[in-house]
Design an enzyme around this catalytic site. Sequence first.
Site, PDB file in Angstrom:
ATOM      1  N   TYR B 295       0.849  -1.194   0.000  1.00  0.00           N
ATOM      2  CA  TYR B 295       0.000   0.000   0.000  1.00  0.00           C
ATOM      3  C   TYR B 295       0.882   1.241   0.000  1.00  0.00           C
ATOM      4  O   TYR B 295       1.616   1.495   0.956  1.00  0.00           O
ATOM      5  CB  TYR B 295      -0.901  -0.025   1.235  1.00  0.00           C
ATOM      6  CG  TYR B 295      -2.122   0.850   1.109  1.00  0.00           C
ATOM      7  CD1 TYR B 295      -3.312   0.323   0.606  1.00  0.00           C
ATOM      8  CD2 TYR B 295      -2.098   2.184   1.471  1.00  0.00           C
ATOM      9  CE1 TYR B 295      -4.441   1.117   0.483  1.00  0.00           C
ATOM     10  CE2 TYR B 295      -3.228   2.981   1.358  1.00  0.00           C
ATOM     11  CZ  TYR B 295      -4.394   2.441   0.865  1.00  0.00           C
ATOM     12  OH  TYR B 295      -5.518   3.229   0.750  1.00  0.00           O
ATOM     13  N   TYR B 345      -5.290   5.834  -7.213  1.00  0.00           N
ATOM     14  CA  TYR B 345      -5.562   5.605  -5.799  1.00  0.00           C
ATOM     15  C   TYR B 345      -6.976   5.062  -5.670  1.00  0.00           C
ATOM     16  O   TYR B 345      -7.946   5.811  -5.657  1.00  0.00           O
ATOM     17  CB  TYR B 345      -5.395   6.931  -5.053  1.00  0.00           C
ATOM     18  CG  TYR B 345      -5.821   6.935  -3.602  1.00  0.00           C
ATOM     19  CD1 TYR B 345      -5.209   6.100  -2.674  1.00  0.00           C
ATOM     20  CD2 TYR B 345      -6.805   7.801  -3.152  1.00  0.00           C
ATOM     21  CE1 TYR B 345      -5.591   6.134  -1.331  1.00  0.00           C
ATOM     22  CE2 TYR B 345      -7.186   7.839  -1.818  1.00  0.00           C
ATOM     23  CZ  TYR B 345      -6.576   6.994  -0.910  1.00  0.00           C
ATOM     24  OH  TYR B 345      -6.950   7.034   0.409  1.00  0.00           O
TER      25      TYR B 345
END
Lengths: 330, 391, 149
Positions: B295, B345
Amino acid sequence: MSDSSAADILERIKPLMHKRVGPYNSWNPVSRTQIWQWCSAMGDHNPLYLDDQYRAEHSEFSRDKAVAPPAMMQMWSMRDVNGNDGPGSTTDNLFEILAALEEEGYEGIMAVSYDQTFHRYLEEGDRAHHYSTIINVSDLKTTGIGKGFFVTQLAEFMDQNDELFAEARITYFKYQVPKKPAGASKPSAPGKINRIHPVENHDHEHFWQGLRDGKLLIQKCDDCGELRHPPQPMCEHCQSLNWSTIESKGKGTVYTYTVMHYPEIPPFDYPNAIVLVDLEEGVRIVSQLIGTKPDDIKIGMPVEMKLTEVQEDMTLPLFHAAGPKIEEKP
Amino acid sequence: MSNTLSRKAAIVGIGATEFSKDSGRSEMQLACEAVKAALDDAGLKGSDIDGMSSFSMDNNWENEILRQVGGKELKFFSRTEFGGGAACGPFVHAATAIASGLCDTVVIYRALNERSGLRFGSGQMMNNSPLDPNIINFSHYFPYGFMTPAAWIAFSARRYMHEYGATSEDFGRVAVAMRDFAATNPNAFFYERPITLEEHQASRMIADPLRLYDCCQESDGAVAFVVTSVERAKDLANTPAVIASARQSIVKESRMMTPFYGETLSGIPEFDACAGEVYSMAGLSPSDIDVACLYDHFSPWVLPQLEAFGFCDRGEAKDFVKDGHINRGGKLPVNPHGGQLGEAYIHGMNGIAEAVRQIRGSSVNQVEKVDHVLITAGAGVPTGAAILERG
Amino acid sequence: MSDVNHKFKNVIASDLSVGDALPEFELPITAKLVVSTAMASQDFQDVHHDKDAAIAKGTPDIFMNILTTNGFVGRYLTDWAGPGSRIKKIQFNLGAPNYPGDTMIMSGEVTELSQDGEHHLAHVNFKGKNGMGNHVSGTAIVQLATVAG
C-alpha cells in the site's frame, strides 16, 4: 463529456489561436485626474505619482507630468461605461475562442492568474493602446468549480510610439457551470471561515472546557494513577471508569513534527508547523508550534505552551520554543 | 490459531473501470461496471453470486448492485472500516465465509469518485456529526489545521528519518520506482511519465518532509473481484489466485490515521503484529515472495512495510530500496502496475488486481515465474495483509 | 501631501536579507471601497457595484475587481520599498473573493536578492488573505532605490 469531444473542441479552436488582435485604443491620454482618482480610491500616497516637488528632486521623471502607478496599465485602453472601445479600435473579435467555448457549453469564466512585466511607467500625456493574442488553451481540466479549459491571453500594452510599456499573460478558466441541484439554496452571506470546532461529547468536554478555563487538563485514572491523552472513558491499564484530571505545566519536547505547505486550508496561516509534544507529565499532545522558523524546528527541542484564544469560544494550547532558563536569584 | 481459511478460496475474476480524475458517472454505475467486468472475466453470471464484501466508506449498497448485475440472493455480506486499511479485510471475510460453507461465490468491490467527488486530501473530508467516530478522533487535530493525510503521515516519516538516518531521497527512490512501472502501464495516470530523483527532490513541499511526488493522486474509479471456492475455481478458465493466507490487524496503538501515542512512530505496529502469521498460515517465508503489492498512498510508508514483512532488517529498507531491489528487474519488484503513486488511488484494490495479474502471468509489467504475491492494505490505520498463490 | 509623505522611506539593498518579512497591511473591505476602486479602474461590470445583480449571478455580494487587486498589490510593494523603487514584475493567482465586511491582510517575504546591471532587485512572495482564504498570492520583482531616505 468524453475526452474525445474535448479533443474535437481543441482541434476546432486551436487554429483560432495566435491571432494578434488590435489595436484597442484609449479614450483619453494618461491624465492627472485619472491617476488621482485611482490613487485616492486605493489609498496610494506614493509621492512619485502626484507630488511634483518629490519627482523633481528625487526621480528620473519630469516635474510637470504626473506618473501613473504601473498597475493602472490595463485601464487606459479599457472600454467606456457603455461598453465601447476607444476611437479607431479594431472591430475584430478577440474573444472568438471564448465564444466558441461558450457554444460548447463552457459558459463560466474566471480569471485565475496574472503574470505582468512592466517596462516603463507611463506619464501624463502618454497615450496607450493594446493588442491581444490567445497564446494557449489547455487540455480539458477538472477543478473545484467544474470542468473546463485554461485559456491564456497575452496582452501587449503599447504607447503612442508603438513601444511596449507593459505586457501581461492573463489566464482564465472557461468552464461548464455545474447544474445546481433542484432546491439549491441561494448564496449565503459571505462569512469568515473559522477553525473547525472539536466535538465536545461526554468523554472530551472536560478537556476543551479546561482550556477555556485556562488549564491544560490531562486525564488521570483514580484507581491506578495512569495519565492518558487524548481522553477516553476507560483506563487502558486497569479498566477503571473512575478518573479525574491534573493540570499540565505545558512544558515538554518535540517528539516529531511536520510543516504543512499545501493545500492552504483557511483560516490557517502557512506554512503551518504542527508538533507532537512529549509533555513532562508523560503524555503526548498534538498542537501548532508558533514563532519558530521551519528550518529551526528540531526533534527534541524544548517547547512550552501558551493558552491562546484563537477565535471566539476556542482556546488552544499553542506551543512556542522554550526560552533559555532564567535562574531566579535567591 | 486455526488455519481453516488457508487455500480454501481463490480470486477467479477481476474487473475495473478506467481510472480518471472525473469519471462522469455515478459511483453506483462504476460499481456495477466493475462487478460485471469481474463476473465476465471469471466466466460467471450474477446469479452465481451468493456473498458480497466491501469497505464501509463505499457508498454503494449490496442489494442495489446485486439486483443490477443479475443476482438473486446473498447469504453473506460484510463491510470493513478504516478506508484503505480495509483493502484486505474483504478477502479475509470472503475466504472465511467460503471456508465455513456459509456461501460459495463472493463479489468484492470498491467504487469511488474520490477525485471529482469528496477529496480526502482537501482537509474537508469529514461530516460534522458529533456521533461520527472519525470526527471525534480528529477533534484533537482539526482545530490546529492538522487535517490532511499527508501531514499525519509526515509525523511518522519524520521519525523514520530521525531514527534510521533516512532522507527525502530515500522516499523519492520509492516514488521513482513506482513511476517507472507506471510509465509502461497504459492504464496508469502516469503512463509514459516517469520521474527522476532530481525531479522528486525539486517537487514542491506538501507537508514536510513529504513532497508532491511522495503523494498519490486522488482518483475516480472502481475495482471488483470474484472469489470462489478452490473446487469451483478448477472448473473456470482463469488461473486461480489462491488465498494462501489473509489476516486483518488492529493493535492497541491503532488509531484512524493518527497513531501518535505508541512506543514508536517509525514502524507500523499493525504489520509487525500480523506479518508472522501471514507467513505461517501460508507455510511460507519472505524468500518465497516473488512480487509485493504494498500500500503506497505515500512513499515513506513503503519502507517500514518492507521491514515488517521481513525483506530486510529494521531501519535497512532505505538501503534495500537504494540497491534497486523493489525496481523493475529487482529481487522483489514492488507494485509492478505503478502502485497508487503511479497508477491510481483506489484504496489499494488496484494493487490487489495487479497481484492477481502477476499470478496469472497477464500483467503489462509481468515478472517472471510468479508463485506468491504479498499484498498489504493501508498503513496508519487498522489494516490487513494476505498472500496470493498461483493455483 | 507632505503629511502623508513622511511615512515613505526607501528600502535599499544593504538593508535586506532573504527571509525578511514585509510589514503586514490590513485592508478592511467595504462596499464603498469595492465600488470606488472599480470605477477608478474603469471596470463597470455589475458584479462590482450592483448587489442585486451580483446575487443573481450566484455570489452573495458585490466583490473587488481584479484591477483593484493589482492596484493594492502594487501599493503594498511600494509602501514597503519606497517611492524610489520601481516595480518590474508582478505575478499572482486569484482565490477567495473580497466581499464587503471582510478584511484582507497582506503579508510578504523577501525570497531572493539579485542584481540587474547597476540595479538591485528584491524578489518577493506575497499574499493577501481574507476570512475565506487567500484572495491573492504571488511573486514580484522590485527594483530597489539606490539611496535611502
